[in-house]
Design a protein around this motif. Structure first.
Motif, short mmCIF file in Angstrom:
data_model
loop_
_atom_site.label_atom_id
_atom_site.label_comp_id
_atom_site.label_asym_id
_atom_site.label_seq_id
_atom_site.Cartn_x
_atom_site.Cartn_y
_atom_site.Cartn_z
N LEU A 1 1.40 37.55 -46.93
CA LEU A 1 0.57 37.16 -48.43
C LEU A 1 0.94 37.66 -49.24
O LEU A 1 1.06 37.05 -50.55
CB LEU A 1 -1.36 38.36 -48.33
CG LEU A 1 -2.57 37.55 -49.08
CD1 LEU A 1 -2.69 35.74 -48.79
CD2 LEU A 1 -3.28 38.69 -49.38
N CYS A 2 1.49 39.07 -49.83
CA CYS A 2 2.33 39.48 -51.22
C CYS A 2 3.35 38.40 -51.04
O CYS A 2 3.76 38.20 -52.43
CB CYS A 2 2.61 40.93 -51.08
SG CYS A 2 0.97 42.38 -51.22
N ILE B 1 1.89 34.77 -52.38
CA ILE B 1 1.37 34.71 -53.87
C ILE B 1 2.45 35.13 -54.81
O ILE B 1 2.84 34.26 -55.86
CB ILE B 1 0.84 36.30 -54.35
CG1 ILE B 1 -0.22 35.87 -53.21
CG2 ILE B 1 0.85 36.97 -55.54
CD1 ILE B 1 -1.25 37.43 -53.07
N ALA C 1 4.14 32.06 -55.15
CA ALA C 1 3.16 30.83 -55.68
C ALA C 1 3.66 31.21 -57.53
O ALA C 1 3.97 29.87 -58.36
CB ALA C 1 1.77 31.16 -55.53
N LEU C 2 3.41 32.90 -57.69
CA LEU C 2 4.15 32.95 -58.91
C LEU C 2 5.11 32.37 -59.37
O LEU C 2 5.11 32.16 -60.69
CB LEU C 2 3.64 33.98 -58.99
CG LEU C 2 1.68 34.78 -59.23
CD1 LEU C 2 1.29 36.58 -59.12
CD2 LEU C 2 1.10 34.38 -60.41
N THR D 1 3.24 35.49 -64.02
CA THR D 1 4.50 34.98 -64.08
C THR D 1 5.20 36.15 -63.69
O THR D 1 6.36 36.25 -63.03
CB THR D 1 4.35 33.90 -63.75
OG1 THR D 1 4.58 33.73 -65.50
CG2 THR D 1 3.44 32.85 -63.65
N ARG E 1 5.54 39.64 -61.99
CA ARG E 1 4.27 39.34 -60.89
C ARG E 1 4.21 40.17 -59.92
O ARG E 1 3.68 40.82 -59.63
CB ARG E 1 4.67 38.35 -60.36
CG ARG E 1 6.47 37.82 -59.77
CD ARG E 1 6.71 36.18 -59.37
NE ARG E 1 8.48 36.01 -59.73
CZ ARG E 1 9.07 36.29 -60.47
NH1 ARG E 1 8.44 36.13 -61.95
NH2 ARG E 1 10.47 35.27 -59.96
N ILE F 1 1.71 42.63 -57.90
CA ILE F 1 1.61 42.72 -56.96
C ILE F 1 1.49 44.15 -56.27
O ILE F 1 0.39 44.49 -55.54
CB ILE F 1 2.44 41.83 -56.29
CG1 ILE F 1 2.55 40.73 -56.09
CG2 ILE F 1 3.22 42.58 -54.04
CD1 ILE F 1 1.31 39.87 -54.90
#
Length: 594
Positions: free
Chosen positions: A203-204, A207, A210-211, A240, A243, A247
């Motif tokens: 998941l990290c 993300i 995506a960022l 972003t 990021r 996280i």
């Protein structure tokens, strides 16, 4: 006693003393003196923004890279602030940030195997070597490591580092560090994956990707944009850019929430030493359960890392500095960069740092946020110090899976095999040192670098040992070396002449056209003297053409006799014409110019 004119200062400060250095030379050794007088409020604002932005990145990365080096996470922060302050005063690039990097962390583990004393001692020795290279102007040595070798090493290192984090990403235990065994054991233990760590780690990564995509595809603000849109852009830009910090903080809060509920689905970083490192001498000996290791024994354990670590640190930092200097239209001074990183490592070893170098990712971020001077590093360094002073208790709850995700996303862009396509089009031979370095680096990093550099140097030396020699046959042989002559090429030249002259039934006269030869050495002079003797014994004429005055001087200094030299060769009709006005005179067996 001050000289502010920027001119050489030769004034007497005392009846018996004079100023031994100029203001210009002082500015060369302390580059901040060049930009500090022009420092403005606008520069300050941009430097603060860049410093805070890089600081939000360096803290989570430092924690993660310490894990790669096999050291407690706080030592990543110990290694992150000294360079920020030193480089501000000694660095010549406005963009470069010094600190722990993925590649350097991997190399540190390879040579120290997580031994803290060895890592700190290696920092001190590396700094001394780097400082000495800067003082002796040995920066040119870095030019002998070719670009294919660098790219192959970084690509292999990216794979090695990323795969080393898979165990943390999946929550696996007892995975060896050696790459081949690591791959085998990781796949063998996949059934033991911890679901919590795997879900959080993946998941990290998602993300973070995506960022990063948002950062690359968000349009910049333009004139006339509404305040609402500008605020939204600023929020997206902060999210972003920082990021990694988001996280790490977010994963830490999730882990803390589970901890409060009495659940422990993640492997956590654990207890971290609080406060700033103690200022002390580097460990020149080490107490172990088997006795005390002396300095020489510690150096023997480190082995070739004594040379590999400082050279790779310099190479990485200088390459980054050159790249961003070219991009932003300014120049750096290689030897001054060596001084900056050398002094950083020396002082860092007194504060429990492991070896540092320039970071490509953080340097790129620094440049993109509009940093104006190296002073932005001071803000970054202060943020690291604040983290050490007040945030270390919070590091306990950072999941290792989150740090692994940060590392994997940081090193992924370093893997680049597209260069192979370019080398195939430009020069296919360059693929050989590339793949030699790439493949051997998976076995041992140092062997990959050394082998690739060795192959590159062989390719570099081959044209020197086997220069192109043009052969013409016009009422006699004319041999024209198309480049300089040095000792590795002498036997090749002699073999070429013997092949064309003495292996035929009727030997021809030979003219050596040295029009393209501007320098020779003593071995070449001796070889040519042997050729003259051989030709005289065989009754065949050997003449020279196009000798430059420096070469004639070398021949005369060596006492070479019976040298017949023509100023030029007339090819029309195949006849040789001797120019009396430029022919050297033979007097008492010595060639001299009229």
């Amino acid at each position: 006693m001050e000289c502010l004119e920027g001119e050489s200062c030769g004034r007497r400060l005392h009846p018996t003393l004079t100023c031994c250095f100029s203001c210009n030379s002082l500015q060369k050794r302390l580059p901040f003196l060049q930009w500090l007088p022009r420092y403005s409020l606008q520069w300050l604002q941009l430097d603060i923004i860049a410093g805070i932005t890089v600081g939000l990145t360096v803290v989570p990365q430092a924690l993660a890279y310490a894990e790669v080096a096999g050291l407690p996470v706080q030592f990543g922060l110990y290694s992150s602030f000294v360079g920020c302050f030193i480089y501000c005063f000694l660095g010549t690039s406005k963009d470069v940030t010094l600190g722990p990097t993925a590649i350097m962390s991997l190399l540190v583990f390879v040579y120290t195997l997580g031994d803290l004393s060895l890592a700190i001692l290696l920092t001190f020795i590396s700094g001394c070597i780097q400082l000495a290279m800067g003082l002796l102007n040995f920066g040119f040595l870095l030019d002998f490591i070719s670009y294919p070798v660098i790219k192959a090493f970084t690509s292999a290192a990216a794979i090695t580092i990323a795969f080393s984090q898979v165990k943390n990403l999946l929550g696996l235990q007892d995975i060896p560090r050696q790459f081949i065994l690591q791959v085998y054991q990781t796949f063998r233990k996949l059934p033991s994956t911890r679901p919590g760590d795997a879900i959080l780690g993946i998941l990290c990564i998602a993300i973070l990707l995506a960022l990063k995509w948002m950062k690359d595809h968000t349009s910049r603000p333009y004139q006339g944009m509404s305040i609402c849109h500008r605020i939204c852009y600023l929020i997206v830009w902060i999210m972003t850019t920082a990021r990694n910090a988001l996280i790490v903080v977010g994963a830490g809060l999730v882990a803390y929430s589970f901890h409060v509920m009495g659940l422990h689905p993640f492997i956590l970083t654990g207890k971290t030493a609080k406060g700033l490192p103690q200022f002390q001498l580097p460990p020149f000996s080490e107490i172990t359960p088997n006795g005390t290791k002396t300095f020489s024994e510690m150096v023997q354990v480190i082995g070739s890392g004594i040379l590999i670590i400082p050279l790779m640190g310099l190479l990485e930092s200088v390459a980054i500095a050159r790249a961003f200097a070219s991009q932003n239209n300014y120049r750096i001074k290689t030897n001054q960069e060596l001084l900056a990183i050398g002094l950083t490592n020396i002082l860092g070893s007194f504060l429990s740092s492991y070896p540092v170098t320039g970071s490509f990712g953080r340097t790129a971020l620094n440049s993109q946020t509009g940093v104006c001077t190296p002073a932005g590093g001071i803000i970054t360094g202060l943020l690291v110090l604040l983290s050490l002073g007040y945030l270390t208790p919070a590091f306990y709850f950072i999941p290792k899976a989150a740090l692994a995700a940060v590392i994997i996303c940081a090193v992924a862009p370093m893997f680049d095999l597209r260069i192979c396509k370019s080398m195939w089009k430009v020069k296919r031979l360059d693929l050989i040192p590339f793949f030699v370095t790439f493949l051997l680096s998976f076995w041992e990093i140092q062997y990959g670098i050394l082998a690739g550099t060795f192959v590159s140097i062989i390719f570099l030396c081959y044209p020197i040992a086997r220069p192109e020699i043009k052969v013409s046959d016009m009422d006699g042989l004319i041999l024209t070396p198309m480049s300089g002559l040095s000792f590795p090429a002498m036997e090749y030249l002699k073999d070429k002449i013997y092949e064309k002259t003495f292996t035929v039934s009727s030997p021809q006269s030979v003219t050596l056209d040295f029009t393209h030869v501007t320098a020779i050495d003593y071995t070449v002079v001796v070889g040519l003297a042997e050729l003259l003797s051989e030709f005289k014994a065989q009754g065949v004429c050997l003449t020279f053409s196009g000798l430059q005055p420096p070469l004639l001087h070398m021949f005369s200094s060596s006492g070479l006799t019976e040298l017949h030299h023509f100023h030029s060769i007339e090819t029309s009709g195949g006849s040789f014409q001797e120019d009396e006005s430029t022919q050297p005179l033979l007097r008492n067996g010595i060639v001299s110019l009229p």
